[in-house]
Design an enzyme around this catalytic site. Structure first.
Site, PDB file in Angstrom:
ATOM      1  N   SER A 136      -2.857  85.919  16.441  1.00 19.05           N
ATOM      2  CA  SER A 136      -3.752  85.229  16.172  1.00 19.05           C
ATOM      3  C   SER A 136      -4.667  85.603  16.845  1.00 19.05           C
ATOM      4  O   SER A 136      -4.377  86.000  17.899  1.00 19.05           O
ATOM      5  CB  SER A 136      -3.595  83.256  16.153  1.00 19.05           C
ATOM      6  OG  SER A 136      -3.669  83.269  17.489  1.00 19.05           O
ATOM      7  N   LYS A 137      -6.443  85.092  16.947  1.00 19.88           N
ATOM      8  CA  LYS A 137      -6.882  85.312  17.780  1.00 19.88           C
ATOM      9  C   LYS A 137      -6.742  84.364  19.134  1.00 19.88           C
ATOM     10  O   LYS A 137      -7.472  85.561  19.865  1.00 19.88           O
ATOM     11  CB  LYS A 137      -8.438  85.094  16.571  1.00 19.88           C
ATOM     12  CG  LYS A 137      -8.972  85.727  15.693  1.00 19.88           C
ATOM     13  CD  LYS A 137     -10.079  84.956  15.078  1.00 19.88           C
ATOM     14  CE  LYS A 137     -10.209  84.689  13.900  1.00 19.88           C
ATOM     15  NZ  LYS A 137     -11.387  84.230  12.691  1.00 19.88           N
ATOM     16  N   ARG A 138      -6.828  83.322  18.986  1.00 22.75           N
ATOM     17  CA  ARG A 138      -6.471  82.965  19.984  1.00 22.75           C
ATOM     18  C   ARG A 138      -5.097  82.750  21.005  1.00 22.75           C
ATOM     19  O   ARG A 138      -5.321  83.691  22.777  1.00 22.75           O
ATOM     20  CB  ARG A 138      -6.578  80.904  19.551  1.00 22.75           C
ATOM     21  CG  ARG A 138      -6.339  79.951  20.645  1.00 22.75           C
ATOM     22  CD  ARG A 138      -5.785  78.366  20.185  1.00 22.75           C
ATOM     23  NE  ARG A 138      -4.844  78.602  19.469  1.00 22.75           N
ATOM     24  CZ  ARG A 138      -3.690  78.427  19.835  1.00 22.75           C
ATOM     25  NH1 ARG A 138      -3.003  78.957  20.754  1.00 22.75           N
ATOM     26  NH2 ARG A 138      -2.900  78.725  18.491  1.00 22.75           N
TER      27      ARG A 138
END
Ligand code: GLU
Length: 492
Positions: free
Chosen positions: A246-248
């Site tokens: 994920s980007k996070r």
């Protein structure tokens, strides 16, 4: 047969990440394979989180990857009339109802259900309100949402997934879900189906993370009297610690622009992404566009999660080594003219592009790339590891500096002597330069390697590379002589 119609409907709330790019790629491949169409739809109904930058990033990313579309981009916000019309039709046809339960009431009932270990979900309080009760609440100004009325059926609700087979859940587990909020805005779940029906989407290829939506959406199709599309849910992509990428969590490494900035060849990234969740059924790993379109099928999408071979915290490589290996393959085997065009952009960005390469020196430029590409991993390497071919201000790497130069202080005298001999050579050819270097080594009583490795360090800054004499020819007499003469600067 009716035309296949695929769609890629990203929510523009961040950059295009490799998961999204893979979804786009699979849809694109299937559209191409079946002679169908790919529709690009920007699902921008979350106006708080959608941004213009993100939309632009998605369009740029797709363009860079070479994933083109046949229709769109359509913007979901421009179709809110359709979404509400569908909701109202469902209301009129008793597939939906107004629900006046307040947040507090819902919360209290949820807690009670949890305490009693009962199924937590909407309990149907407003499902059977009489028309009079509804009118009464409305005239009192009570806010309401629209809920979908899940049919009272026993048995299983399901659909056939092209990848996973029959997917079913018990009707009892599906509660009446909200389709329009109390402020009048329709929920994504509904918009997505209404748009897919309007766009005549025949196949929905998306991540398994959407599967909980799919079961409920199946009911919306039914209520709206539309045939179900074919569903194909792709596996999730996990990192080596089994966390969903994920980007996070993973930051830039999952962004398509990261690969662009790191000098990936667009098709190499597509080739890598194709293998992240699909396999050809044999051990092939390299596919041209045409080969991949030919080989691709929904049935061969993997059921099991795909692993992005990368561990946050102990990065040995800057990304999955397979991605790098595939990029290297293309870098080393692609038509040199195509590589030349891509490297030109990198050199331009680094201020290393000389306009003369485009003219009569084009052959020199392409030959230089061809000579050096075997050891490079990305397009950017031409500007970093290969900087000495395009500029004089290149770095001499520490390892060759210590191992091949500083260890032999005599080279401070010998390399300028070699420079003098190269200066006066009648013919500055590979054979002649080799002969003279060996002659000097003989005279000094050292192995030719001492001279050659010292020379390589001084003229390229690198420990290894193509044949030394090929390098000399590419650099030309003037540069070689000048760099050999300047060797003393490296001894300071
Ligand atoms: N807008 C959704 C997303 O970006 C797409 C869901 C779908 O493919 O139906 O996740």
């Amino acid at each position: 047969m009716t035309e296949t119609r695929l769609r890629f409907p990203p929510s523009p709330t961040g950059y295009l990440h490799i998961g999204g790019a893979r979804t786009a790629l699979f849809n694109w491949l299937y559209a191409k394979k079946t002679g169908g169409k790919l529709i690009l739809r920007i699902e921008d109904t979350d106006t708080e989180r959608s941004t213009q930058d993100s939309i632009q990033g998605i369009l740029d990313g797709l363009e860079w990857l070479g994933i083109d579309w046949d229709e769109g981009p359509y913007f979901q916000t421009e179709y809110s009339h359709d979404h509400l019309a569908a909701a109202n039709r469902m209301l009129a046809e008793s597939h939906a109802y107004k629900c006046f339960c307040t947040k507090e009431e819902l919360e209290a009932r949820k807690e009670a259900a949890m305490a009693a270990k009962q199924v937590v979900g909407y309990d149907g309080t407003c499902r059977n309100l009489s028309p009079e009760q509804v009118t009464e609440k409305e005239s009192a100004g009570s806010p309401f949402v629209l809920r979908f009325k899940v049919p009272e059926r026993s048995g299983m609700l399901g659909y056939d997934d092209k990848v996973l087979g029959r997917i079913e859940i018990n009707y009892k587990e599906v509660d009446d879900f909200v389709i329009v909020r109390s402020n009048g805005t329709p929920l994504y779940l509904l918009c997505n189906v209404v748009d897919d029906i309007r766009d005549r989407i025949s196949h929905v290829i998306r991540g398994q993370d959407h599967m909980t939506n799919t079961t409920r959406q199946v009911l919306l199709y039914e209520a709206l009297g539309a045939p179900l599309p074919v569903f194909a849910h792709m596996p999730l992509t996990l990192d080596l610690k089994k966390a969903k990428i994920s980007k996070r969590k993973h930051g830039e490494i999952v962004a398509v622009h990261f690969y662009q900035e790191h000098g990936f060849i667009p098709w190499a990234l597509c080739n890598f992404l194709a293998l992240l969740g699909w396999s050809p059924g044999d051990d092939r790993e390299i596919f041209s566009r045409e080969e991949l379109i030919e080989a691709f099928s929904l049935e061969r999408i993997n059921k099991a999660n795909s692993i992005f071979n990368y561990r946050l915290g102990d990065e040995k490589f800057f990304t999955d080594p397979k991605a790098i290996a595939i990029n290297e393959h293309y870098l080393r085997t692609m038509d040199i003219g195509e590589i030349g065009d891509m490297v030109q952009k990198v050199l331009e960005k680094e201020g290393l592009w000389d306009l003369s390469y485009a003219g009569e020196r084009k052959d020199w430029y392409l030959h230089t790339l061809d000579l050096t590409r075997d050891r490079f991993h990305t397009l950017n390497d031409f500007a970093t590891l290969g900087r000495a071919y395009f500029a004089d201000d290149f770095q001499v790497e520490k390892k060759p500096l210590e191992k091949n130069l500083l260890k032999f202080p005599e080279l401070k005298e010998w390399l300028p002597q070699l420079a003098d001999r190269y200066q006066t050579l009648d013919l500055f050819t590979a054979e002649e330069t080799e002969r003279v270097a060996k002659e000097l080594a003989d005279e000094k009583g050292v192995k030719p390697g001492v001279i050659i490795n010292g020379m390589r360090t001084v003229v390229t800054g690198q420990l290894a590379g193509p044949s030394m004499y090929d390098i000399l020819m590419v650099l030309g007499r003037e540069k070689v002589v000048q760099r050999l003469r300047d060797v003393s600067r490296l001894f300071q």
